[in-house]
Design an enzyme around this catalytic site. Structure first.
Site, PDB file in Angstrom:
ATOM      1  N   GLY A   1       0.966  -1.372  -0.184  1.00  5.21           N
ATOM      2  CA  GLY A   1       0.410  -0.413   0.308  1.00  5.21           C
ATOM      3  C   GLY A   1       0.558   1.486  -0.335  1.00  5.21           C
ATOM      4  O   GLY A   1       0.716   2.326   0.962  1.00  5.21           O
TER       5      GLY A   1
ATOM      6  N   GLY B   1      -0.381   5.231  -0.860  1.00  4.62           N
ATOM      7  CA  GLY B   1      -1.284   5.617   0.013  1.00  4.62           C
ATOM      8  C   GLY B   1      -0.897   6.474   0.614  1.00  4.62           C
ATOM      9  O   GLY B   1       0.198   7.108   0.383  1.00  4.62           O
ATOM     10  N   GLN B   2      -1.719   7.325   1.264  1.00  4.99           N
ATOM     11  CA  GLN B   2      -1.132   8.360   2.041  1.00  4.99           C
ATOM     12  C   GLN B   2      -0.375   8.273   3.388  1.00  4.99           C
ATOM     13  O   GLN B   2       1.002   9.116   3.452  1.00  4.99           O
ATOM     14  CB  GLN B   2      -2.274   9.144   2.697  1.00  4.99           C
TER      15      GLN B   2
ATOM     16  N   ASP C   1       2.444  -1.311  -4.175  1.00  6.90           N
ATOM     17  CA  ASP C   1       1.255  -1.032  -4.150  1.00  6.90           C
ATOM     18  C   ASP C   1       1.175  -2.168  -4.940  1.00  6.90           C
ATOM     19  O   ASP C   1       0.874  -3.202  -6.859  1.00  6.90           O
ATOM     20  CB  ASP C   1       0.893   0.539  -4.138  1.00  6.90           C
TER      21      ASP C   1
ATOM     22  N   TYR D   1     -15.185  -1.553   8.279  1.00  6.48           N
ATOM     23  CA  TYR D   1     -13.882  -1.042   8.426  1.00  6.48           C
ATOM     24  C   TYR D   1     -13.809  -0.901  10.239  1.00  6.48           C
ATOM     25  O   TYR D   1     -12.474  -1.989   9.842  1.00  6.48           O
ATOM     26  CB  TYR D   1     -13.887   1.129   8.740  1.00  6.48           C
TER      27      TYR D   1
ATOM     28  N   LYS E   1     -10.953  -4.067  11.364  1.00  3.28           N
ATOM     29  CA  LYS E   1      -9.588  -3.407  12.274  1.00  3.28           C
ATOM     30  C   LYS E   1      -9.859  -4.521  13.343  1.00  3.28           C
ATOM     31  O   LYS E   1      -8.557  -4.876  13.906  1.00  3.28           O
ATOM     32  CB  LYS E   1      -9.489  -2.290  11.998  1.00  3.28           C
TER      33      LYS E   1
HETATM   34  P1  NAD Z   1      -4.726   5.041   1.777  1.00  4.27           P
HETATM   35  O1  NAD Z   1      -6.562   4.615   1.084  1.00  4.27           O
HETATM   36  O2  NAD Z   1      -4.722   5.888   1.318  1.00  4.27           O
HETATM   37  O3  NAD Z   1      -4.064   3.875   0.531  1.00  4.27           O
HETATM   38  C1  NAD Z   1      -4.301   2.508   0.504  1.00  4.27           C
HETATM   39  C2  NAD Z   1      -3.438   1.657   0.110  1.00  4.27           C
HETATM   40  O4  NAD Z   1      -3.311   0.742  -0.122  1.00  4.27           O
HETATM   41  C3  NAD Z   1      -3.586   2.591  -1.492  1.00  4.27           C
HETATM   42  O5  NAD Z   1      -2.534   3.303  -2.782  1.00  4.27           O
HETATM   43  C4  NAD Z   1      -4.209   1.517  -2.353  1.00  4.27           C
HETATM   44  O6  NAD Z   1      -3.597   1.470  -3.751  1.00  4.27           O
HETATM   45  C5  NAD Z   1      -3.609  -0.440  -2.127  1.00  4.27           C
HETATM   46  N1  NAD Z   1      -4.375  -0.743  -2.347  1.00  4.27           N
HETATM   47  C6  NAD Z   1      -5.704  -1.667  -1.607  1.00  4.27           C
HETATM   48  N2  NAD Z   1      -5.843  -2.495  -2.046  1.00  4.27           N
HETATM   49  C7  NAD Z   1      -4.581  -3.166  -2.313  1.00  4.27           C
HETATM   50  C8  NAD Z   1      -4.811  -4.617  -3.127  1.00  4.27           C
HETATM   51  N3  NAD Z   1      -5.680  -5.471  -2.664  1.00  4.27           N
HETATM   52  N4  NAD Z   1      -3.056  -4.985  -3.263  1.00  4.27           N
HETATM   53  C9  NAD Z   1      -1.801  -3.477  -2.853  1.00  4.27           C
HETATM   54  N5  NAD Z   1      -2.971  -2.473  -2.617  1.00  4.27           N
HETATM   55  C10 NAD Z   1      -3.529  -2.358  -2.560  1.00  4.27           C
HETATM   56  O7  NAD Z   1      -4.756   4.399   3.240  1.00  4.27           O
HETATM   57  P2  NAD Z   1      -3.817   5.446   3.916  1.00  4.27           P
HETATM   58  O8  NAD Z   1      -4.154   6.652   4.511  1.00  4.27           O
HETATM   59  O9  NAD Z   1      -3.156   4.909   3.561  1.00  4.27           O
HETATM   60  O10 NAD Z   1      -4.075   4.249   5.634  1.00  4.27           O
HETATM   61  C11 NAD Z   1      -2.536   2.765   5.264  1.00  4.27           C
HETATM   62  C12 NAD Z   1      -2.947   1.791   6.687  1.00  4.27           C
HETATM   63  O11 NAD Z   1      -3.038   3.075   7.735  1.00  4.27           O
HETATM   64  C13 NAD Z   1      -4.062   1.673   6.257  1.00  4.27           C
HETATM   65  O12 NAD Z   1      -4.482   0.155   6.964  1.00  4.27           O
HETATM   66  C14 NAD Z   1      -5.643   2.386   7.313  1.00  4.27           C
HETATM   67  O13 NAD Z   1      -6.606   1.811   7.687  1.00  4.27           O
HETATM   68  C15 NAD Z   1      -4.405   2.442   8.562  1.00  4.27           C
HETATM   69  N6  NAD Z   1      -4.859   4.543   8.917  1.00  4.27           N
HETATM   70  C16 NAD Z   1      -5.240   5.167   8.548  1.00  4.27           C
HETATM   71  C17 NAD Z   1      -5.074   6.104   8.442  1.00  4.27           C
HETATM   72  C18 NAD Z   1      -5.005   7.883   8.084  1.00  4.27           C
HETATM   73  O14 NAD Z   1      -5.929   8.736   8.484  1.00  4.27           O
HETATM   74  N7  NAD Z   1      -5.244   7.339   6.997  1.00  4.27           N
HETATM   75  C19 NAD Z   1      -6.083   6.618  10.354  1.00  4.27           C
HETATM   76  C20 NAD Z   1      -5.716   4.592  11.071  1.00  4.27           C
HETATM   77  C21 NAD Z   1      -5.406   3.858   9.988  1.00  4.27           C
HETATM   78  C1  AKB Z   2     -10.639   6.385   7.743  1.00  9.04           C
HETATM   79  O1  AKB Z   2     -11.206   7.954   8.733  1.00  9.04           O
HETATM   80  O2  AKB Z   2     -11.159   5.465   7.670  1.00  9.04           O
HETATM   81  C2  AKB Z   2      -9.202   7.305   8.554  1.00  9.04           C
HETATM   82  C3  AKB Z   2      -9.359   6.065  10.603  1.00  9.04           C
HETATM   83  C4  AKB Z   2      -9.290   7.069  11.410  1.00  9.04           C
HETATM   84  O3  AKB Z   2      -8.883   4.781  10.382  1.00  9.04           O
HETATM   85  N1  AKB Z   2      -8.699   8.036   8.906  1.00  9.04           N
END
Ligand code: NAD
Ligand code: AKB
Length: 332
Positions: free
Chosen positions: A9, A12-13, A35, A142, A146
């Site tokens: 991934g 992603g962000q 990714d 979601y 988790k």
């Molecule tokens: P994001 O959505 O920005 O990135 C996720 C990435 O996963 C994307 O680039 C997507 O292309 C990739 N992806 C989706 N399906 C896939 C697959 N089958 N195989 C390979 N890649 C795949 O998410 P993020 O914000 O970078 O979050 C990363 C992790 O952190 C996640 O587990 C998310 O739940 C967790 N998280 C994020 C936040 C937040 O605010 N960003 C908060 C809490 C937890």
């Molecule tokens: C979302 O809003 O889904 C994420 C998180 C808090 O897990 N930013």
């Protein structure tokens, strides 16, 4: 010897910034960014490869061919996107995690980082300072993935001796990659709109308060917990970590200190129902005690830094940047 790291991934962000941090720490040649589809523009220079975490054989091949001993598993579907497509959220979040854990167990990977979320909490958890041990009864797909994922991580730690480490991230705010499909995404969008047009329509209500964290703190949390001595990691499900909590209205007020003409309209959509089930703040005492978690950014420092970084970034791409209507920035 530096670790040999695989990031899933990575586009992603979190991944698009974490890859650069890991490459600075361990060397560009020691970090494989993967990714479903990843381009050179999305991550810092180094090895990049397509990898769909739904395919166990592909995960195993990537680990084996790069002699990987450490995985940061970030591929997932977030909360709002997960409510729109709950089957996909279940499949990617559960099968993807199990594939990474199975491959890690079979191929002797030393450490795995997997982020959980404040989305594990449901309407019955305390709204303020939700404790580490609060009941986890989420009402989103979601959140369900988790909670199940946390239990799976603890199971693989105990039964398969995979050293899995995890934190429950709050909503993350970043000046680099935009968020994808989350409920807390407003707290990033609002900055782009403030700079580009001077106004924003928020999809959460003005009084909605949620736990949030600035990305530099989140990246430090991920590397700190992964580099901690194994005996310090007492919790093998996932640690609460906090940094700041604010309402959408409080963030508007903070941005308005820098941009007095900034205006926000509040038109809640389906994401409000998700936010309403999450706590306003969380208690992260165990993370502070066990492995020394400390945040650096509060709402004031985060807002100043976001505006500085985004103004610079958006001005650099000024061909598409419309400054009409954007309020002047005031020194605060
Ligand atoms: P994001 O959505 O920005 O990135 C996720 C990435 O996963 C994307 O680039 C997507 O292309 C990739 N992806 C989706 N399906 C896939 C697959 N089958 N195989 C390979 N890649 C795949 O998410 P993020 O914000 O970078 O979050 C990363 C992790 O952190 C996640 O587990 C998310 O739940 C967790 N998280 C994020 C936040 C937040 O605010 N960003 C908060 C809490 C937890
Ligand atoms: C979302 O809003 O889904 C994420 C998180 C808090 O897990 N930013």
């Amino acid at each position: 010897m530096p670790p040999k790291v695989l990031v899933t991934g990575a586009a992603g962000q979190i991944g698009s910034e974490l890859v650069g941090v890991l490459r600075d720490r361990y060397g560009a040649g020691n970090v494989v960014a993967t990714d479903k589809a990843v381009t050179r523009a999305q991550v810092s220079a180094g090895i990049i490869e397509p990898l769909d975490v739904m395919h166990l054989s592909s995960v195993e091949r990537a680990i084996r061919s790069h002699h990987v001993d450490t995985v940061f598993h970030l591929a997932a579907i977030l909360s709002a996107a997960g409510e729109s497509n709950s089957d996909l959220a279940w499949d990617v979040n559960m099968d993807g995690l199990k594939n990474v854990l199975d491959a890690s167990s079979r191929l002797g990977v030393d450490r795995v980082f997997w982020p959980s979320s404040i989305g594990v909490f449901g309407p019955d958890a305390p709204k303020d300072r939700a404790p580490q041990g609060a009941a986890l009864n989420p009402s989103t797909m979601y959140g369900i993935t988790k909670v199940a994922g946390e239990l799976l991580c603890a199971y693989y730690s105990q039964k398969h001796r995979v050293d899995v480490r995890s934190v429950r991230f709050p909503g993350l705010i970043s000046s680099e990659a935009k968020p994808g499909g989350g409920t807390t995404d407003y707290a990033v969008e609002i900055f782009y709109s403030a700079i580009q047009s001077g106004e924003y329509t928020c999809f959460l209500s003005k009084g909605t308060t949620l736990p949030m964290m600035y990305m530099p703190d989140a990246l430090r949390a991920a590397t700190t917990i992964m580099e901690a001595d194994p005996e310090k990691i007492r919790i093998r499900t996932s640690y609460n970590i906090g940094a700041m909590s604010f309402s959408a209205g409080e963030l508007e007020a903070e941005i308005s200190k820098h941009m007095p003409g900034f205006r926000v309209k509040y038109i809640p959509d389906s994401r409000q129902a998700i936010a309403d089930t999450w706590p306003r703040s969380i208690d992260d005492a165990p993370a502070r005690k066990d492995w020394g978690w400390r945040e650096k950014y509060g709402i004031g420092a985060m807002t100043s830094d976001m505006l500085d970084k985004l103004e610079t970034k958006l001005k650099a791409g000024q061909k598409t940047f419309n400054t009409t209507g954007s309020p002047a920035r005031r020194n605060v």
